[in-house]
Design an enzyme around this catalytic site. Structure first.
Site, short mmCIF file in Angstrom:
data_model
loop_
_atom_site.label_atom_id
_atom_site.label_comp_id
_atom_site.label_asym_id
_atom_site.label_seq_id
_atom_site.Cartn_x
_atom_site.Cartn_y
_atom_site.Cartn_z
N LYS A 204 47.63 42.90 30.96
CA LYS A 204 46.63 41.88 30.64
C LYS A 204 45.33 42.13 31.40
O LYS A 204 44.23 42.09 30.83
CB LYS A 204 47.18 40.49 30.97
CG LYS A 204 46.15 39.36 30.95
CD LYS A 204 45.55 39.15 29.57
CE LYS A 204 44.62 37.95 29.59
NZ LYS A 204 44.03 37.69 28.26
N GLY A 255 30.39 37.27 30.07
CA GLY A 255 30.88 35.92 30.35
C GLY A 255 32.33 35.76 29.96
O GLY A 255 33.01 36.73 29.58
N CYS A 258 37.94 35.81 31.03
CA CYS A 258 38.73 37.05 31.07
C CYS A 258 37.96 38.23 31.64
O CYS A 258 38.27 38.74 32.72
CB CYS A 258 39.25 37.38 29.67
SG CYS A 258 40.42 36.17 29.04
#
Length: 424
Positions: A204, A255, A258
């Site tokens: 991830k 932005g 994540c």
């Protein structure tokens, strides 16, 4: 009927809750903010996301969804709370995740399932989260099933992507992975891939780091081309004609929770090795200043202006959303205010009393600065801008205004459009 308790009702928690509810589960959405809970129970959303409000109201009408400030006994507990960085070493701040885990310990029964969807640093599940439940007397993989299952969604398409994207199941044990996979099979149509927790955590973080590094390359290219007088956008268009090249578009910065956060989780674990990751973050963090510096140069090129006014068009980091998380536009605004410029801000997707209409923002402005790729900025009203602005100049940092569109219209010729292709 499976009971699902989802702790954290935000950009991931609410859509996930509605999808479980839509598929016959009894869902309790937990959030620490009472006002948000009240609005959710009335069918009102704290976020803007296409199709979500209808799904929420449907879930409420079927008595399959209810929001509360406290958790209750359930079959499955899913944690979707935010994980910011620690200010000192930029490591993952697990405070909210740990608080959520501890809050459900008194409610847990044997064979319950606990899923952490919050983005966390590699090794967090094994080293920090698992011990919380082991200290409460549970044996992970035997009488409690624990896994990290990161989401991967795009704001504006969250429902669609939660259903159709592949899902990674990072179980602490193979038994945990098997049990948790059955949970996501309720609504996920993409491939469900089982692995261990630490691999899921790293994958991830690396997904978002990969994107951040590639955006940094495009942003650095924009800086180089600006310095030597080359058209950045032409370079990217031509380079991307190579069958194995795909340079991203430069912008005002990066932005979202994540891309702007997750790379730091890796860097904090191995700062000596993660040199490229940190450099990419530094480059992307430098872009708001790059925008401000060039805005100042554009204004200086006009000549002596008394009290220059800058119209800010768009504040959300993602087009056609109200998502302000880590938005570089907020940094640009602060930098411009610190320079003493008069600022007027317009973003039709965000409710803020200090923001104004498009017409008010451009009134007597010397430059309009596009910082979000909202659809409304693709087709600007050039007649209005010529009539309203003191100096009809647009600095398009998102490259949404197409120079070849309506090129023969007289009013277009009177609006100067500047982008990363050619600054100034």
């Amino acid at each position: 009927m499976m009971k699902v308790c989802i702790i954290g009702q935000g950009y991931i928690g609410i859509p996930t809750a509605t999808l479980f509810a839509d598929n016959g589960c009894k869902v309790l959405g937990v959030d620490i903010h009472p006002e948000k809970v009240d609005k959710l129970n009335e069918g009102e959303l704290p976020i803007e996301e296409p199709g979500l409000k209808e799904k929420l109201k449907s879930a409420i009408s079927k008595n399959n969804y209810y929001a509360s400030t406290t958790a209750q006994e359930s079959d499955v507990f899913i944690i979707t709370v935010p994980t910011p960085t620690n200010k000192g070493d930029l490591s993952c701040d697990l405070t909210k995740v740990m608080k959520a885990c501890n809050s459900i310990v008194p409610l847990l029964k044997k064979r319950n399932i606990v899923i952490v969807e919050s983005t966390i640093a590699p090794m967090s599940t094994d080293n920090i989260i698992k011990p919380i439940f082991e200290e409460a007397g549970f044996t992970i993989g035997e009488d409690l099933y624990l896994a990290h299952c990161p989401e991967r969604v795009l704001p504006g398409k969250i429902i669609e992507e939660l259903i159709n994207n592949d899902r990674i199941i990072g179980g602490v044990t193979p038994q945990c992975s098997d049990k948790v996979a059955k949970v996501y099979e309720i609504f996920v149509k993409g491939e469900i891939v089982k692995t261990e927790a630490k691999t899921a955590e790293m994958s991830k973080c690396m997904e978002n780091t990969f994107r951040d590094v590639n955006i940094a390359l495009a942003n650095e290219l924009a800086k180089i081309c600006s310095s030597i007088g080359v058209n950045t956008l032409d370079v990217i268009e031509l380079a991307n004609k190579h069958p194995r090249v795909n340079i991203h578009s430069p912008g005002p910065g990066v932005g979202g929770h994540c891309l702007a956060i997750d790379p730091y989780f890796i860097y904090a674990l191995a700062p000596k090795e993660a040199k490229l990751i940190k450099l990419a973050r530094d480059i992307n963090n430098s872009m708001p200043k790059f925008v401000v510096d060039n805005t100042k140069k554009i204004l200086e090129g006009i000549g002596n202006i008394e009290n220059p006014k800058i119209a800010i068009l768009g504040v959300a980091y993602k087009g056609n959303t109200d998502d302000l998380r880590e938005s570089p536009a907020l940094v640009v605004i602060d930098l411009l205010k610190n320079e003493g410029y008069e600022i007027a801000i317009h973003d039709s997707h965000i409710e803020d009393e200090s923001y104004c209409s498009f017409e008010e923002a451009i009134e007597y402005a010397d430059i309009a600065l596009i910082l979000s790729d909202h659809d409304e900025f693709k087709d600007l009203n050039f007649d209005l801008m010529v009539n309203k602005m003191r100096n009809p100049i647009v600095f398009d940092t998102k490259n949404v205004v197409k120079n070849d569109k309506n090129n023969n219209e007289p009013q277009k010729e009177r609006v100067k459009i500047i982008n990363y292709g050619k600054i100034r």
